[in-house]
Motif scaffolding. Structure first.
Motif, PDB file in Angstrom:
ATOM      1  N   SER A 265       0.824  -1.284  -0.038  1.00  7.58           N
ATOM      2  CA  SER A 265      -0.043  -0.031   0.149  1.00  7.58           C
ATOM      3  C   SER A 265       0.927   1.340  -0.090  1.00  7.58           C
ATOM      4  CB  SER A 265      -0.898  -0.049   1.295  1.00  7.58           C
ATOM      5  OG  SER A 265      -0.134   0.048   2.270  1.00  7.58           O
ATOM      6  N   GLU A 266       0.240   2.339  -0.122  1.00  8.59           N
ATOM      7  CA  GLU A 266       0.597   3.557  -0.087  1.00  8.59           C
ATOM      8  C   GLU A 266       0.122   4.614   0.634  1.00  8.59           C
ATOM      9  OE1 GLU A 266       0.768   5.124  -4.144  1.00  8.59           O
ATOM     10  OE2 GLU A 266       1.693   3.246  -4.889  1.00  8.59           O
ATOM     11  N   PRO A 267       0.752   5.522   1.205  1.00 15.24           N
ATOM     12  CA  PRO A 267      -0.031   6.448   2.176  1.00 15.24           C
ATOM     13  C   PRO A 267      -0.901   7.388   1.370  1.00 15.24           C
ATOM     14  CG  PRO A 267       2.435   7.062   2.007  1.00 15.24           C
ATOM     15  CD  PRO A 267       2.141   5.909   1.332  1.00 15.24           C
ATOM     16  N   TYR A 268      -2.157   7.782   1.679  1.00 17.56           N
ATOM     17  CA  TYR A 268      -2.953   8.749   1.254  1.00 17.56           C
ATOM     18  C   TYR A 268      -3.722   9.339   2.238  1.00 17.56           C
ATOM     19  CZ  TYR A 268      -6.676  10.869  -1.604  1.00 17.56           C
ATOM     20  OH  TYR A 268      -7.382  11.742  -2.107  1.00 17.56           O
ATOM     21  N   ALA A 269      -3.517  10.632   2.470  1.00 16.95           N
ATOM     22  CA  ALA A 269      -4.221  11.433   3.618  1.00 16.95           C
ATOM     23  C   ALA A 269      -4.021  10.839   4.824  1.00 16.95           C
ATOM     24  CB  ALA A 269      -5.813  11.469   3.328  1.00 16.95           C
ATOM     25  N   ASP A 270      -5.000  10.463   5.597  1.00 19.51           N
ATOM     26  CA  ASP A 270      -4.907   9.841   6.832  1.00 19.51           C
ATOM     27  C   ASP A 270      -4.953   8.287   6.819  1.00 19.51           C
ATOM     28  OD1 ASP A 270      -7.640   9.594   6.071  1.00 19.51           O
ATOM     29  OD2 ASP A 270      -8.512   9.910   8.155  1.00 19.51           O
ATOM     30  N   HIS A 271      -4.830   7.643   5.655  1.00 21.19           N
ATOM     31  CA  HIS A 271      -4.921   6.406   5.493  1.00 21.19           C
ATOM     32  C   HIS A 271      -3.828   5.691   4.595  1.00 21.19           C
ATOM     33  CE1 HIS A 271      -7.815   7.892   2.785  1.00 21.19           C
ATOM     34  NE2 HIS A 271      -7.655   6.909   2.011  1.00 21.19           N
ATOM     35  N   ARG A 272      -4.111   4.399   4.126  1.00 25.17           N
ATOM     36  CA  ARG A 272      -3.212   4.004   3.145  1.00 25.17           C
ATOM     37  C   ARG A 272      -4.247   3.294   2.097  1.00 25.17           C
ATOM     38  NH1 ARG A 272       2.018   3.736   4.546  1.00 25.17           N
ATOM     39  NH2 ARG A 272       2.508   2.061   3.380  1.00 25.17           N
ATOM     40  N   THR A 273      -3.559   3.192   0.599  1.00 20.64           N
ATOM     41  CA  THR A 273      -4.485   2.810  -0.367  1.00 20.64           C
ATOM     42  C   THR A 273      -3.647   1.697  -1.053  1.00 20.64           C
ATOM     43  OG1 THR A 273      -3.755   4.324  -1.899  1.00 20.64           O
ATOM     44  CG2 THR A 273      -5.822   4.917  -0.629  1.00 20.64           C
ATOM     45  N   VAL A 274      -4.392   0.721  -1.791  1.00 15.16           N
ATOM     46  CA  VAL A 274      -3.604  -0.268  -2.467  1.00 15.16           C
ATOM     47  C   VAL A 274      -4.225  -0.230  -3.915  1.00 15.16           C
ATOM     48  CG1 VAL A 274      -3.315  -2.967  -2.920  1.00 15.16           C
ATOM     49  CG2 VAL A 274      -3.399  -1.847  -0.477  1.00 15.16           C
ATOM     50  N   ASP A 275      -3.323  -0.188  -4.858  1.00 16.93           N
ATOM     51  CA  ASP A 275      -3.704  -0.268  -6.393  1.00 16.93           C
ATOM     52  C   ASP A 275      -4.760  -1.378  -6.347  1.00 16.93           C
ATOM     53  OD1 ASP A 275      -2.941   0.259  -9.418  1.00 16.93           O
ATOM     54  OD2 ASP A 275      -2.944  -1.843  -9.033  1.00 16.93           O
ATOM     55  N   GLY A 276      -5.666  -1.094  -7.249  1.00 15.08           N
ATOM     56  CA  GLY A 276      -6.798  -1.961  -7.662  1.00 15.08           C
ATOM     57  C   GLY A 276      -6.347  -3.282  -8.002  1.00 15.08           C
ATOM     58  N   ASP A 277      -5.619  -3.357  -8.911  1.00 17.07           N
ATOM     59  CA  ASP A 277      -5.068  -4.706  -9.720  1.00 17.07           C
ATOM     60  C   ASP A 277      -4.328  -5.557  -8.764  1.00 17.07           C
ATOM     61  OD1 ASP A 277      -6.173  -4.131 -12.093  1.00 17.07           O
ATOM     62  OD2 ASP A 277      -4.278  -3.070 -12.736  1.00 17.07           O
ATOM     63  N   ILE A 278      -3.347  -4.875  -7.908  1.00 13.13           N
ATOM     64  CA  ILE A 278      -2.571  -5.598  -6.633  1.00 13.13           C
ATOM     65  C   ILE A 278      -3.649  -6.225  -5.842  1.00 13.13           C
ATOM     66  CG2 ILE A 278      -0.978  -5.119  -4.899  1.00 13.13           C
ATOM     67  CD1 ILE A 278       0.496  -3.282  -6.614  1.00 13.13           C
TER      68      ILE A 278
END
Length: 161
Positions: A6-19
């Motif tokens: 995942s990668e940091p985004y604002a106050d949380h983390r996100t994961v690329d949809g394909d991954i």
């Protein structure tokens, strides 16, 4: 594992949809294998899910892809009794927007894909019923691209051309 991807985004983390999809597919395969091998926890979860959701079929396809795959596969399934699964009219294809969910996704993700429930009622139409078949093909033409309509036509007319 997902945290590492995942990668940091604002106050949380996100994961690329394909991954995310790849990791989810692997986890689901492992879960189903464990349920088939008699793991009591996985069996219980599977049975609970089946009782709650088992009467619906989910497919992660566009309406174009879904209608085409159902039609082509069903038309080729039983050559001795040719039928095809198609919506019989445009009214059998419904898209319900999920505005509340899309608003939520917009607040949580940088670039979310829009989400909607796509509902398709399929009917088993004898290939010999040209009137009903013609109405069905006319009803899906707004939802199915020309290339896929040609695939359906070819499946309905095997050996020609």
């Amino acid at each position: 594992m997902l945290e590492a991807l995942s990668e940091p985004y604002a106050d949380h983390r996100t994961v690329d949809g394909d991954i995310f999809d790849l990791c989810t597919d692997l986890a689901l395969d492992a879960f189903l294998a464990a349920a088939e091998q008699g793991d009591p926890v996985c069996e219980r979860v599977w049975e609970e899910w089946s009782a709650r959701e088992g009467r619906e079929t989910y497919a992660y396809l566009t309406i174009d892809e879904l209608i085409t795959e159902f039609a082509v596969t069903s038309a080729r399934a039983n050559p001795s009794r040719p039928t095809v699964l198609l919506p019989s009219s445009a009214e059998d294809i419904v898209v319900r927007q999920r505005h509340y969910y899309n608003r939520y996704l917009t607040k949580r993700l940088a670039n979310p894909l829009p989400d909607a429930k796509q509902l398709v009622l399929f009917r088993n139409i004898p290939v010999t019923d040209s009137r009903t078949l013609g109405e069905a093909l006319g009803g899906v033409q707004e939802s199915v691209g020309k290339h896929n309509l040609a695939r359906v036509y070819a499946a309905l007319n095997p050996g020609r051309g």
